[in-house]
Design a protein around this motif. Structure first.
Motif, short mmCIF file in Angstrom:
data_model
loop_
_atom_site.label_atom_id
_atom_site.label_comp_id
_atom_site.label_asym_id
_atom_site.label_seq_id
_atom_site.Cartn_x
_atom_site.Cartn_y
_atom_site.Cartn_z
N SER A 128 0.82 -1.23 0.00
CA SER A 128 0.00 0.00 0.00
C SER A 128 0.84 1.27 0.00
N SER A 129 2.15 1.13 0.21
CA SER A 129 2.99 2.33 0.21
C SER A 129 3.59 2.63 -1.17
N PHE A 130 3.41 1.73 -2.15
CA PHE A 130 4.01 2.05 -3.47
C PHE A 130 3.23 1.51 -4.67
N ILE A 131 2.10 0.85 -4.40
CA ILE A 131 1.34 0.30 -5.53
C ILE A 131 0.00 1.02 -5.65
N LEU A 132 -0.35 1.38 -6.89
CA LEU A 132 -1.64 2.02 -7.18
C LEU A 132 -2.38 1.16 -8.18
N THR A 133 -3.70 1.00 -7.96
CA THR A 133 -4.49 0.24 -8.94
C THR A 133 -5.47 1.16 -9.65
N LYS A 134 -5.96 0.68 -10.80
CA LYS A 134 -7.10 1.34 -11.45
C LYS A 134 -8.10 0.25 -11.72
N ASN A 135 -9.30 0.43 -11.17
CA ASN A 135 -10.32 -0.62 -11.25
C ASN A 135 -9.78 -1.98 -10.80
N LYS A 136 -9.02 -1.96 -9.72
CA LYS A 136 -8.52 -3.15 -9.02
C LYS A 136 -7.33 -3.84 -9.69
N ARG A 137 -6.81 -3.25 -10.78
CA ARG A 137 -5.63 -3.83 -11.43
C ARG A 137 -4.45 -2.87 -11.24
N ILE A 177 -1.64 -0.42 -11.75
CA ILE A 177 -1.23 0.43 -12.88
C ILE A 177 0.13 1.07 -12.63
N SER A 178 0.53 1.17 -11.35
CA SER A 178 1.88 1.68 -11.15
C SER A 178 2.51 1.12 -9.89
N ALA A 179 3.77 0.77 -10.05
CA ALA A 179 4.57 0.23 -8.94
C ALA A 179 6.02 0.28 -9.39
N ASN A 180 6.85 0.96 -8.63
CA ASN A 180 8.26 1.05 -9.00
C ASN A 180 9.03 -0.11 -8.37
N LEU A 181 9.58 -0.97 -9.21
CA LEU A 181 10.22 -2.18 -8.69
C LEU A 181 11.74 -2.03 -8.51
N ASN A 182 12.25 -0.83 -8.76
CA ASN A 182 13.71 -0.65 -8.66
C ASN A 182 14.27 -1.00 -7.30
N LEU A 183 13.54 -0.62 -6.27
CA LEU A 183 14.01 -0.89 -4.91
C LEU A 183 14.06 -2.40 -4.66
N ILE A 184 13.05 -3.10 -5.15
CA ILE A 184 13.01 -4.56 -4.97
C ILE A 184 14.21 -5.18 -5.68
N ARG A 185 14.49 -4.69 -6.89
CA ARG A 185 15.67 -5.20 -7.63
C ARG A 185 16.93 -5.00 -6.80
N LYS A 186 17.06 -3.84 -6.17
CA LYS A 186 18.26 -3.52 -5.37
C LYS A 186 18.37 -4.44 -4.17
N TYR A 187 17.26 -4.64 -3.47
CA TYR A 187 17.27 -5.55 -2.32
C TYR A 187 17.70 -6.94 -2.76
N LEU A 188 17.14 -7.39 -3.88
CA LEU A 188 17.47 -8.73 -4.39
C LEU A 188 18.96 -8.84 -4.72
N VAL A 191 -4.42 -3.69 1.17
CA VAL A 191 -5.40 -2.76 0.60
C VAL A 191 -4.59 -1.62 -0.02
N VAL A 192 -5.05 -1.11 -1.15
CA VAL A 192 -4.30 -0.06 -1.85
C VAL A 192 -5.25 1.02 -2.36
N LEU A 193 -4.69 2.17 -2.72
CA LEU A 193 -5.51 3.23 -3.31
C LEU A 193 -5.80 2.87 -4.76
N ASP A 241 -12.59 6.61 -9.47
CA ASP A 241 -13.26 7.46 -8.50
C ASP A 241 -14.40 6.76 -7.75
N ALA A 242 -15.07 5.83 -8.42
CA ALA A 242 -16.23 5.19 -7.79
C ALA A 242 -15.85 4.27 -6.64
N ILE A 243 -14.59 3.78 -6.62
CA ILE A 243 -14.21 2.86 -5.52
C ILE A 243 -13.09 3.40 -4.61
N LYS A 244 -12.17 4.14 -5.20
CA LYS A 244 -11.09 4.83 -4.47
C LYS A 244 -10.10 3.92 -3.73
N MET A 245 -10.57 2.75 -3.28
CA MET A 245 -9.70 1.82 -2.53
C MET A 245 -9.97 0.41 -3.04
#
Ligand code: ADP
Ligand code: IPE
Length: 267
Positions: free
Chosen positions: A108-117, A119-130, A142-144, A148-152
């Motif tokens: 929930s701190s870096f992933i955004l959905t649109k209509n529950k799918r 649409i944006s997530a930056n995976l660079n940090l995960i690559r670095k950790y790996l 739960v994510v944002l 507009d009709a669902i928001k979460m």
């Protein structure tokens, strides 16, 4: 690199009304992971009784009505987010107990959905950790949502697995659950259900699982994600991690019982 999902049905008592951890399973799974010879590993876990009851109660992902409804859903979002974070904390702690260098990544701190799918997530940090040798641990959250009709929205660990796999191209994708794989019908309800070795279409599940599905779609939801993944050339395996040593064998590349999800060959 391997992506391993641990289903909420395995690490929690999923049927419980309140958040309840399955200690024995979690300990055994952490021990088995530590005994295997993985090189790079991402763990994604489900929410089980830490997430589904709250998400359902507050209708997260349902259309928002008036302002009071919005406020109520935001309260539910806050409660669910904290509960799944607590589960994640227990999982990371247990992995570390067995010397696995777990690092928690909060969806929930870096992933955004649109209509529950997603649409944006930056995976660079995960690559670095790996790259450094950490084991990133993500989870159903739960994510944002920018609709507009669902928001979460409720984001399943299965969708996270799919997103990570399509972008990071792992060598293997393994999903651990509490049944031996995909059957032609629910094995918990039908004694004559047959295990399918290979699945390449939703039609393989005769009855679907709409009556047993959780808020993220149950086995049918899982299969939908994995079929989309198969379509872009990434195969995945569903295994029963209630069997002891199966995770260890799976991570070591040994032959084990389960269902392989692969692309349909079109003629
Ligand atoms: P997890 O929490 O491990 O991610 P789910 O609870 O979402 O897994 O899905 C696993 C459950 O799906 C099983 O416990 C099983 O009872 C149910 N199920 C329904 N239909 C099927 C099917 N055709 N094949 C296998 N499992 C099924
Ligand atoms: C669900 O995640 C997330 C929430 C309910 C907040 P999953 O769908 O991956 O959880 P399990 O594995 O089915 O329990």
């Amino acid at each position: 690199m391997i992506i391993l999902k641990l289903g909420g049905s395995v690490i929690t008592r999923k049927e419980a009304e309140n958040p309840t951890l399955n200690h024995e399973n979690l300990e055994r799974i952490a021990r088995e992971i530590s005994q295997s010879n993985y090189q790079k590993l991402i763990v994604v876990h489900g929410a089980g009784s830490f997430g589904h009851p709250f998400a359902l109660k507050y209708g997260i992902g349902d259309e928002i009505g008036n302002n009071q409804d919005l406020e109520n859903k935001m309260m539910g979002f806050s409660i669910t987010q904290q509960a799944v974070k607590e589960l994640n904390s227990r999982v990371c702690q247990c992995l570390r107990k067995y010397n696995i260098l777990s690092v928690s990544i909060q969806p929930s701190s870096f992933i955004l959905t649109k209509n529950k799918r997603i649409i944006s997530a930056n995976l660079n940090l995960i690559r670095k950790y790996l790259d450094l040798g950490f084991v990133p641990v993500l989870y159903g959250d739960v994510v944002l949502d920018s609709e507009d009709a669902i928001k979460m929205a409720v984001l399943s660990g299965d969708q996270i697995v799919k997103y990570l796999a399509e972008n990071l191209k792992p060598k293997r994708v393994i999903l651990g659950t509490d049944v031996d794989g995909i059957f032609n019908k629910d094995p918990k309800k039908y004694a004559d259900a047959q295990l399918l070795d290979v699945v390449s279409s939703l039609d393989h599940m005769e009855n679907g699982d709409t009556d047993t599905a959780d808020v993220t779609g149950g086995m049918g939801g899982k299969l939908r994600e994995l079929l989309e993944l198969a379509d872009i050339g990434v195969e995945s395996e569903i295994i029963n991690v209630n069997h002891s040593n199966i995770i260890k064998k799976a991570l070591n590349g040994e032959n084990i019982m389960g269902t392989l999800i692969k692309k349909k060959i079109r003629r």
